[in-house]
Design an enzyme around this catalytic site. Structure first.
Site, PDB file in Angstrom:
ATOM      1  N   GLU A   1      -2.060  -5.124  -1.517  1.00 18.78           N
ATOM      2  CA  GLU A   1      -1.693  -6.015  -0.412  1.00 18.78           C
ATOM      3  C   GLU A   1      -2.201  -7.445  -0.584  1.00 18.78           C
ATOM      4  O   GLU A   1      -2.251  -8.199   0.398  1.00 18.78           O
ATOM      5  CB  GLU A   1      -2.140  -5.442   0.940  1.00 18.78           C
ATOM      6  CG  GLU A   1      -1.472  -4.119   1.313  1.00 18.78           C
ATOM      7  CD  GLU A   1      -0.031  -4.232   1.793  1.00 18.78           C
ATOM      8  OE1 GLU A   1       0.461  -5.380   1.922  1.00 18.78           O
ATOM      9  OE2 GLU A   1       0.597  -3.179   2.033  1.00 18.78           O
TER      10      GLU A   1
ATOM     11  N   HIS B   1      -5.856  -0.464   8.642  1.00 18.34           N
ATOM     12  CA  HIS B   1      -4.858   0.414   9.236  1.00 18.34           C
ATOM     13  C   HIS B   1      -4.981   1.818   8.654  1.00 18.34           C
ATOM     14  O   HIS B   1      -5.449   1.996   7.526  1.00 18.34           O
ATOM     15  CB  HIS B   1      -3.458  -0.133   8.967  1.00 18.34           C
ATOM     16  CG  HIS B   1      -3.319  -1.592   9.283  1.00 18.34           C
ATOM     17  ND1 HIS B   1      -3.592  -2.581   8.347  1.00 18.34           N
ATOM     18  CD2 HIS B   1      -2.966  -2.230  10.429  1.00 18.34           C
ATOM     19  CE1 HIS B   1      -3.406  -3.764   8.909  1.00 18.34           C
ATOM     20  NE2 HIS B   1      -3.034  -3.590  10.166  1.00 18.34           N
TER      21      HIS B   1
ATOM     22  N   ASP C   1      -2.407   3.985   8.021  1.00 16.77           N
ATOM     23  CA  ASP C   1      -1.313   4.313   7.099  1.00 16.77           C
ATOM     24  C   ASP C   1      -0.932   5.790   7.152  1.00 16.77           C
ATOM     25  O   ASP C   1      -0.568   6.387   6.132  1.00 16.77           O
ATOM     26  CB  ASP C   1      -1.686   3.921   5.657  1.00 16.77           C
ATOM     27  CG  ASP C   1      -1.881   2.435   5.482  1.00 16.77           C
ATOM     28  OD1 ASP C   1      -1.492   1.667   6.378  1.00 16.77           O
ATOM     29  OD2 ASP C   1      -2.450   2.019   4.452  1.00 16.77           O
TER      30      ASP C   1
ATOM     31  N   HIS D   1       0.802  -1.222   0.000  1.00 11.38           N
ATOM     32  CA  HIS D   1       0.000   0.000   0.000  1.00 11.38           C
ATOM     33  C   HIS D   1       0.834   1.272   0.000  1.00 11.38           C
ATOM     34  O   HIS D   1       0.263   2.366  -0.064  1.00 11.38           O
ATOM     35  CB  HIS D   1      -0.957   0.001   1.186  1.00 11.38           C
ATOM     36  CG  HIS D   1      -2.261   0.688   0.889  1.00 11.38           C
ATOM     37  ND1 HIS D   1      -3.345   0.648   1.731  1.00 11.38           N
ATOM     38  CD2 HIS D   1      -2.660   1.447  -0.167  1.00 11.38           C
ATOM     39  CE1 HIS D   1      -4.352   1.341   1.219  1.00 11.38           C
ATOM     40  NE2 HIS D   1      -3.957   1.837   0.070  1.00 11.38           N
TER      41      HIS D   1
ATOM     42  N   ASP E   1      -9.272   0.139   4.675  1.00 13.23           N
ATOM     43  CA  ASP E   1      -8.072  -0.456   5.245  1.00 13.23           C
ATOM     44  C   ASP E   1      -8.319  -0.797   6.707  1.00 13.23           C
ATOM     45  O   ASP E   1      -9.077  -0.107   7.391  1.00 13.23           O
ATOM     46  CB  ASP E   1      -6.919   0.563   5.150  1.00 13.23           C
ATOM     47  CG  ASP E   1      -5.544  -0.062   5.136  1.00 13.23           C
ATOM     48  OD1 ASP E   1      -5.320  -1.015   5.910  1.00 13.23           O
ATOM     49  OD2 ASP E   1      -4.677   0.419   4.377  1.00 13.23           O
TER      50      ASP E   1
ATOM     51  N   HIS F   1       4.804   1.291   3.882  1.00 12.19           N
ATOM     52  CA  HIS F   1       3.390   1.095   3.572  1.00 12.19           C
ATOM     53  C   HIS F   1       2.489   1.589   4.702  1.00 12.19           C
ATOM     54  O   HIS F   1       1.269   1.656   4.525  1.00 12.19           O
ATOM     55  CB  HIS F   1       3.083  -0.369   3.213  1.00 12.19           C
ATOM     56  CG  HIS F   1       3.053  -1.325   4.357  1.00 12.19           C
ATOM     57  ND1 HIS F   1       2.414  -2.552   4.278  1.00 12.19           N
ATOM     58  CD2 HIS F   1       3.591  -1.270   5.607  1.00 12.19           C
ATOM     59  CE1 HIS F   1       2.548  -3.200   5.429  1.00 12.19           C
ATOM     60  NE2 HIS F   1       3.257  -2.439   6.242  1.00 12.19           N
TER      61      HIS F   1
ATOM     62  N   ASP G   1      -7.289  -1.720   0.427  1.00 13.96           N
ATOM     63  CA  ASP G   1      -6.343  -2.697   0.956  1.00 13.96           C
ATOM     64  C   ASP G   1      -7.133  -3.951   1.303  1.00 13.96           C
ATOM     65  O   ASP G   1      -8.087  -3.897   2.079  1.00 13.96           O
ATOM     66  CB  ASP G   1      -5.660  -2.121   2.195  1.00 13.96           C
ATOM     67  CG  ASP G   1      -4.524  -2.979   2.717  1.00 13.96           C
ATOM     68  OD1 ASP G   1      -4.635  -4.222   2.654  1.00 13.96           O
ATOM     69  OD2 ASP G   1      -3.538  -2.412   3.221  1.00 13.96           O
TER      70      ASP G   1
ATOM     71  N   ASP H   1      -6.649  -6.162   3.261  1.00 13.26           N
ATOM     72  CA  ASP H   1      -6.722  -6.525   4.683  1.00 13.26           C
ATOM     73  C   ASP H   1      -7.892  -5.860   5.402  1.00 13.26           C
ATOM     74  O   ASP H   1      -8.143  -6.150   6.581  1.00 13.26           O
ATOM     75  CB  ASP H   1      -5.390  -6.282   5.405  1.00 13.26           C
ATOM     76  CG  ASP H   1      -5.069  -4.815   5.684  1.00 13.26           C
ATOM     77  OD1 ASP H   1      -5.975  -3.968   5.700  1.00 13.26           O
ATOM     78  OD2 ASP H   1      -3.876  -4.516   5.913  1.00 13.26           O
TER      79      ASP H   1
END
Length: 342
Positions: free
Chosen positions: A311, A163, A165, A138, A161, A178, A266, A268
């Site tokens: 990702e 996260h 980031d 990412h 996401d 990332h 992303d 994830d």
């Protein structure tokens, strides 16, 4: 190496037959895209923004599982530009100030790759094409968003996401790039202090009001403070539980109303039950239908002009897990590009 080379399906699996019917819906077409609708595809096999091998196989696997054919079934003219060449980091690459060099791993390499990505997405968007970027990790989001903002400065960014980031080099505990693209885009980081990132000065910064997060559930303490201080709209998984994914999307569109939209997805963000082969999997993510509804809703606004899918890491799971993750990512792209059940 063998587990990267998963076989593409000779016939559709149950999941594909039931949930991946490539059926183009009658949805509004963005006024800022040219007709006939054209999708410029870029593969960015980036692996140096994080520590796990395998993200560089993501673009290859998405193509192998039928990306082009499915986009064409949806009525898109596809311009697949292949994968950009990525040189590995070198010992003599320029490095930032010694106090930050260990906090920005492969800084120069990641910055130069993002520069190339920014140029490609800017060109595609300037031509009136939909820009579809296949990652890779990412960190490349810094390049795609910068390129889109340069072409369409009013764009709203939906960052999907687990996260945030938005770590800065000073605050990062890992130094993995990332985890920093949003910090660079919002200019929490001064690009000229980091070799390979000078080009970012020529692009518009991402204003907090242009950004909405969806799916957060693993946010560092320092990131929490940044998000609150900047007033960035964040929908965590608690908000998804509270409002439902439809309510989250309604609130997202209320904030970004009237803007062209870019979605940086992303994998994830999706619960690892459905997308296990990714580097920073976190339990409690989006369900299969929540993950799809999100991009269906964005597509349905008639304002989506660009998309990242990142990702996907076919180097981390078993063959069946890799296959499931690639299929999930491809199905999400289909939904974003107009596929519907009816």
């Amino acid at each position: 190496m063998k587990k990267y080379l998963i076989n593409s399906p000779s016939s559709r699996s149950y999941t594909q037959r039931v949930f991946r019917q490539v059926h183009p819906a009658d949805i509004p077409f963005p006024s800022f895209l040219k007709s006939p609708k054209t999708c410029s595809v870029f593969g960015v096999p980036m692996v140096y923004g994080q520590p796990n091998h395998g993200t560089d196989y993501g673009p290859q696997m998405l193509r192998k599982f039928g990306l082009r054919g499915e986009l064409e079934e949806l009525g898109w003219t596809v311009r697949d530009n292949g994968d950009i060449a990525i040189d590995p980091p070198h010992e003599n690459d320029p490095k930032p100030d010694s106090l930050l060099s260990g906090k920005t791993k492969n800084c120069y390499n990641v910055g130069k790759v993002c520069q190339a990505v920014h140029e490609l997405t800017f060109y595609a968007a300037s031509e009136g094409n939909f820009a579809l970027t296949l990652g890779g990790d990412h960190s490349i989001g810094a390049g795609t968003v910068a390129g889109i903002l340069k072409a369409r400065p009013n764009t709203g960014v939906i960052w999907v996401d687990a996260h945030a980031d938005i770590n800065t080099p000073e605050l990062s505990t890992s130094g993995n790039m990332h985890g920093m693209p949003v910090a660079f885009l919002t200019r929490l980081v001064e690009p000229t202090l980091f070799p390979g990132w000078d080009w970012l000065e020529s692009t518009p910064p991402l204003h907090p009001a242009q950004l909405v997060y969806i799916g957060l559930r693993d946010v560092d303490p320092a990131e929490r403070k940044i998000l609150k201080d900047l007033g960035i709209t964040c929908f965590t998984m608690q908000h998804v539980d509270r409002y439902g994914i439809a309510g989250v999307m309604e609130r997202t569109f209320d904030q970004l109303y009237g803007r062209p939209l870019h979605c940086s997805y992303d994998i994830d963000a999706v619960d690892p039950l459905h997308a296990p082969s990714t580097g920073t999997a976190v339990r409690g993510g989006l369900t299969f239908r929540e993950a799809h509804y999100l991009v269906e809703a964005v597509s349905g606004t008639g304002q989506l002009g660009s998309l990242d899918m990142v990702e996907v890491n076919p180097g981390l799971g078993s063959e069946s897990e890799n296959k499931e993750t690639v299929e999930m990512a491809l199905a999400l792209i289909d939904s974003a590009m107009g596929s519907r059940i009816l």
